[in-house]
Scaffold this motif. Structure first.
Motif, short mmCIF file in Angstrom:
data_model
loop_
_atom_site.label_atom_id
_atom_site.label_comp_id
_atom_site.label_asym_id
_atom_site.label_seq_id
_atom_site.Cartn_x
_atom_site.Cartn_y
_atom_site.Cartn_z
N LEU A 219 0.85 -1.18 0.00
CA LEU A 219 0.00 0.00 0.00
C LEU A 219 0.89 1.23 0.00
CD1 LEU A 219 -2.62 -1.13 2.67
CD2 LEU A 219 -2.77 -1.34 0.17
N LEU A 220 0.64 2.16 -0.94
CA LEU A 220 1.54 3.30 -1.13
C LEU A 220 0.78 4.62 -1.27
CD1 LEU A 220 4.20 1.92 -3.64
CD2 LEU A 220 4.69 3.05 -1.48
N PRO A 221 0.42 5.26 -0.15
CA PRO A 221 -0.05 6.64 -0.25
C PRO A 221 1.15 7.56 -0.40
CG PRO A 221 -0.05 5.92 2.04
CD PRO A 221 0.36 4.73 1.21
N GLY A 222 0.99 8.62 -1.20
CA GLY A 222 2.11 9.54 -1.40
C GLY A 222 1.68 10.76 -2.17
N LEU B 159 4.48 -7.27 9.08
CA LEU B 159 4.09 -5.88 8.81
C LEU B 159 5.32 -4.98 8.82
CD1 LEU B 159 1.91 -3.70 8.43
CD2 LEU B 159 1.74 -3.57 10.93
N HIS B 160 5.59 -4.36 7.67
CA HIS B 160 6.72 -3.43 7.55
C HIS B 160 6.20 -2.07 7.11
CE1 HIS B 160 10.28 -6.36 7.47
NE2 HIS B 160 9.20 -7.08 7.76
N LEU B 161 6.75 -1.02 7.69
CA LEU B 161 6.34 0.35 7.38
C LEU B 161 7.59 1.15 7.05
CD1 LEU B 161 3.94 2.39 7.40
CD2 LEU B 161 4.59 2.91 9.76
N SER B 162 7.55 1.88 5.93
CA SER B 162 8.75 2.65 5.55
C SER B 162 8.37 3.96 4.87
CB SER B 162 9.65 1.83 4.62
OG SER B 162 8.93 1.37 3.50
N PRO B 163 8.87 5.08 5.41
CA PRO B 163 8.73 6.37 4.73
C PRO B 163 9.82 6.49 3.65
CG PRO B 163 9.82 6.66 6.84
CD PRO B 163 9.47 5.21 6.75
N GLY C 202 16.90 -3.61 -5.34
CA GLY C 202 16.27 -4.55 -6.26
C GLY C 202 14.97 -5.15 -5.77
N ASN C 203 14.62 -4.98 -4.49
CA ASN C 203 13.36 -5.49 -3.96
C ASN C 203 12.48 -4.29 -3.58
OD1 ASN C 203 11.22 -6.61 -2.53
ND2 ASN C 203 12.50 -8.11 -1.46
N TYR C 204 11.54 -3.94 -4.45
CA TYR C 204 10.75 -2.73 -4.21
C TYR C 204 9.76 -2.89 -3.06
CZ TYR C 204 7.19 -5.17 -7.04
OH TYR C 204 6.30 -6.09 -7.53
N ASN C 205 9.59 -4.11 -2.54
CA ASN C 205 8.72 -4.31 -1.38
C ASN C 205 9.39 -3.87 -0.09
OD1 ASN C 205 6.26 -5.62 -2.46
ND2 ASN C 205 7.68 -7.21 -3.10
N THR C 206 10.71 -3.95 -0.02
CA THR C 206 11.41 -3.66 1.23
C THR C 206 12.59 -2.71 1.06
OG1 THR C 206 12.84 -5.61 0.96
CG2 THR C 206 10.79 -5.91 2.20
N GLN C 207 12.96 -2.37 -0.18
CA GLN C 207 14.10 -1.50 -0.41
C GLN C 207 13.65 -0.25 -1.17
OE1 GLN C 207 16.59 -4.55 -2.26
NE2 GLN C 207 17.59 -5.02 -0.32
N PHE C 208 14.41 0.20 -2.15
CA PHE C 208 14.07 1.42 -2.89
C PHE C 208 12.81 1.23 -3.74
CE2 PHE C 208 18.69 1.68 -2.23
CZ PHE C 208 18.80 2.94 -1.66
N LEU C 209 12.10 2.33 -3.98
CA LEU C 209 10.92 2.31 -4.84
C LEU C 209 11.24 2.73 -6.28
CD1 LEU C 209 8.16 3.89 -2.55
CD2 LEU C 209 8.25 1.53 -3.41
N ARG D 17 5.22 3.52 2.56
CA ARG D 17 4.98 2.17 2.06
C ARG D 17 4.60 1.24 3.21
NH1 ARG D 17 10.05 -0.37 -0.60
NH2 ARG D 17 10.74 -0.22 1.56
N LEU D 18 3.46 0.56 3.05
CA LEU D 18 3.01 -0.44 4.01
C LEU D 18 3.08 -1.79 3.31
CD1 LEU D 18 1.88 -0.46 6.94
CD2 LEU D 18 -0.41 -0.59 5.92
N ASN D 19 3.87 -2.70 3.85
CA ASN D 19 4.06 -4.01 3.25
C ASN D 19 3.51 -5.08 4.21
OD1 ASN D 19 5.00 -5.89 1.34
ND2 ASN D 19 6.93 -6.16 2.43
N ILE D 20 2.51 -5.83 3.73
CA ILE D 20 1.83 -6.81 4.58
C ILE D 20 1.98 -8.19 3.98
CG2 ILE D 20 -0.34 -7.43 5.70
CD1 ILE D 20 -1.29 -4.55 5.18
N LEU D 21 2.50 -9.13 4.77
CA LEU D 21 2.63 -10.52 4.34
C LEU D 21 1.46 -11.31 4.91
CD1 LEU D 21 6.45 -11.05 5.06
CD2 LEU D 21 5.36 -10.30 2.93
N PHE D 22 0.68 -11.90 4.01
CA PHE D 22 -0.50 -12.65 4.46
C PHE D 22 -0.22 -14.14 4.64
CE2 PHE D 22 -2.38 -8.81 2.77
CZ PHE D 22 -3.40 -8.56 3.65
#
Length: 476
Positions: A78-81, A436-440, A187-194, A471-476
Motif C-alpha cells: 500500500l503506497l499513499p504519497g 508488517l513493515h512500514l517505511s517512509p 532490487g526489492n521494491y517491497n522492502t528497499q528502494f521504490l 509504504r506499508l508491506n503486509i505478508l498474508f
C-alpha cells in the motif's frame, strides 16, 4: 531431456538436490525465489507480534502443506504519497498491489528431488504519481507491472526449475525477470528502494519484464552463480499465449555473480549482458516518422515517455504526425552491466547484518535502446541496531543518460533537455512485526524533461520534483 526420477533414487541424490537449493538461496538471496525453493519459516504460527504471516498457520494446515512442498503466499503493498513541489504538478495519490504465489517442491511432495514449480500473479489498484512527478523513469517500481501505470492483473510467472546436480540446473516457462533483480541493498521494491532506477540498471530497457523462455544455471562453486536465458523478445505479463513466443525475435540474457569476503566482510561482484535480434524502430528517423516511433515502441523497464512527447509534437509540429516514408529499423540491440555490493561493517559472526555500499554501471548501443548509460550507487544498512535486527535502510542516487539519438528534434528545437535524469531516494524500512513493515520514502527527481505542457497546451519549465510516500508491506 534427462530422466528426472524413479523409485530407485536414493536419499543421497535427494540430499544433494536439496543442498543445491539451500546454497542457491544463500548465494542469491531474494532473487533465488524465482528459481529455487521458496523460503519457508520454521512455523507460520505464533502470536500476533511474532508470527511470520498475518493469517498465521491456518490451524496447522499451512505448516503441514509447507512440509509437503506446497507454499501459498500473498503480499500486499500500500503506497499513499504525493508530489510536494516541482514536477508537472503537485498532487497526492494512493496505489496498491497484491502479489500472490504458489510454490511446489517436488522433492518434499514425494515425487522427484530438485524440482520447483512457481506460479505468480500480481493485481494492482489506485493511481500513481508518474505524470505528476514528470519523470521518465518511474518513481514507483510496482507501477510498471503487470500493466504500466494503470490498475490491472496479470500472470507474472509460471515456471519450472530442475536441479540436475549440485552444480547445474535448467529453468523454463514464463519467467518474471524482476524476481532476478534483488541484491544485498537494492532490487526489492517491497522492502528497499521504490524508484525503478534504484531497482535495476536502466540499460536493461529492452529486456521484457515477464516472458516465456528458458535457460541454464551453473554453480561451479558455492560462491559462483552463472546463468544464461533465452526469452521471448516481446513477452509481457498479459501475454499468455505460448504459441506466439519468439515470433518476432529472441532476447538472450546472461550473467555471473561471485560472492567475495574481503577481510571477512560479505560482498558480491556481478556482470551481465543482453543481446536481442528483435527488429525495432531506429532512433535515427526522418522527422516525419518521429511520432510513429514514439507511440509504437515500448521500453519495458523504462516506462512510456511516448504520450507526453506526442502531445508536445501535436501542439508544436502537427505535420510530423503523418509519416510519409518507411521507418528506419534496427535488427539487434545489446547492453552490458557491471555491479557490486560490499559490506564495510558487520557484527561479528553475523553475515546478514551490517552497513555497506553498492554500485552499478550499464551501457548499451544507444540505438535502438534510448538509454546510453545508467549509473547507480549508494549506502545500505541491514539490522544495524541490535534492538532492531530486521530493519533496513538506504540512500541512493541513480542517473540515466539518454542516447544522443533520442528525439534530437524535440531536444534542439524546443529545449526539452532529455540528456539525463537524476533521482535521489532515501528510506527507512521498520519491521513493526515479521508480517508488517512500514517505511517512509523521500525522492528528489531532476527529470530528463525540463519542460511540460500546461492546461492550455503551452510549454512551461518543470522544476525538480520532491516526492514523499509511505509504504506499508503486509505478508498474508
Amino acid at each position: 531431456m534427462i530422466e528426472l526420477a524413479s523409485h530407485s533414487m536414493n536419499l543421497t541424490c535427494q540430499k544433494r538436490c536439496l543442498l543445491l537449493g539451500s546454497v542457491l538461496l544463500m548465494s542469491l538471496g531474494s532473487s533465488a525465489h524465482a528459481l529455487g525453493p521458496a523460503e519457508v519459516p520454521e512455523t507460520f504460527g505464533g502470536d500476533w507480534s511474532s508470527r511470520e504471516r498475518l493469517t498465521g498457520d491456518w490451524g496447522g494446515v499451512r505448516d503441514e502443506m509447507a512440509k509437503k512442498g506446497v507454499v501459498l503466499d500473498a503480499n500486499m503493498l500500500l503506497l499513499p504519497g504525493g508530489v510536494a513541489t516541482g514536477g508537472s504538478e503537485t498532487d497526492a495519490s494512493f496505489w496498491g498491489s497484491v502479489d500472490y504465489s504458489l510454490n511446489l517442491d517436488t522433492g518434499k511432495m514425494g515425487l522427484w528431488p530438485g524440482g520447483f514449480f512457481k506460479f505468480e500473479g500480481i493485481s494492482t489498484f489506485g493511481n500513481t504519481l508518474y505524470h505528476e512527478a514528470g519523470a521518465i523513469i518511474p518513481t514507483n517500481m510496482s507501477s510498471m507491472m503487470p500493466g504500466f501505470n494503470q490498475p490491472s492483473s496479470g500472470l507474472m510467472a509460471a515456471s519450472y526449475t530442475q536441479f540436475l546436480s549440485e552444480h547445474a540446473g535448467v529453468t523454463m516457462g514464463k519467467l518474471n525477470l524482476v524476481d532476478l533483480a534483488p541484491t544485498e541493498f537494492y532490487g526489492n521494491y517491497n522492502t528497499q528502494f521504490l524508484n525503478a532506477g534504484l531497482n535495476l540498471s536502466m540499460a536493461l530497457g529492452m529486456v521484457p519484464i515477464s516472458a516465456y523462455g528458458g535457460g541454464v544455471i551453473g554453480m561451479p562453486t558455492k560462491d559462483i552463480m552463472l546463468m544464461a536465458l533465452a526469452l521471448d523478445a516481446s513477452g509481457t505479463p498479459d501475454e499468455n499465449d505460448i504459441s506466439k513466443a519468439f515470433d518476432d525475435g529472441v532476447t538472450l540474457l546472461s550473467g555471473a555473480n561471485i560472492k567475495i569476503k574481503p577481510f571477512g566482510l560479505v560482498g558480491h561482484q556481478g556482470i551481465s549482458g543482453v543481446w536481442s535480434n528483435k527488429t525495432r524502430f531506429s532512433l535515427t528517423q526522418d522527422p516525419d516518422n518521429l511520432a510513429r516511433a514514439l507511440l509504437t515502441e515500448r521500453y519495458p523497464f523504462l516506462g512510456n515517455p511516448g504520450p507526453i512527447l506526442e502531445r508536445i509534437l501535436r501542439e508544436r509540429f502537427p505535420n510530423l504526425l503523418i509519416p510519409v516514408q518507411p521507418a528506419n529499423r534496427k535488427e539487434n540491440t545489446w547492453s552490458v552491466i557491471y555491479s557490486f555490493d560490499q559490506y564495510f561493517w558487520q557484527p561479528e559472526g553475523d553475515s546478514k547484518r551490517g552497513l555497506g555500499v553498492f554500485f552499478s554501471f550499464g551501457a548499451s548501443d544507444g540505438n535502438p535502446n534510448p538509454i546510453q548509460y545508467a549509473y547507480m550507487m549508494g549506502i545500505g544498512g541491514k539490522g544495524v541496531f541490535a534492538s532492531r535486527p530486521h530493519d533496513n535502510f538506504g540512500i541512493g542516487w541513480a542517473r540515466t543518460q539518454f542516447s544522443d539519438d533520442f528525439v534530437p528534434l524535440l531536444r534542439e528545437r524546443l529545449g526539452l533537455g532529455l540528456n539525463h535524469e537524476d533521482a535521489i531516494e532515501m528510506y527507512y524500512n521498520a519491521a513493526i512485526t515479521p508480517w508488517l513493515h512500514l517505511s517512509p520514502h523521500l525522492q528528489v527527481i531532476n527529470s530528463a524533461l525540463n519542460k511540460t505542457l500546461d492546461d492550455n497546451g503551452q510549454l512551461q519549465n518543470m522544476d525538480t520534483a520532491i516526492e514523499a510516500s509511505l509504504r506499508l508491506n503486509i505478508l498474508f
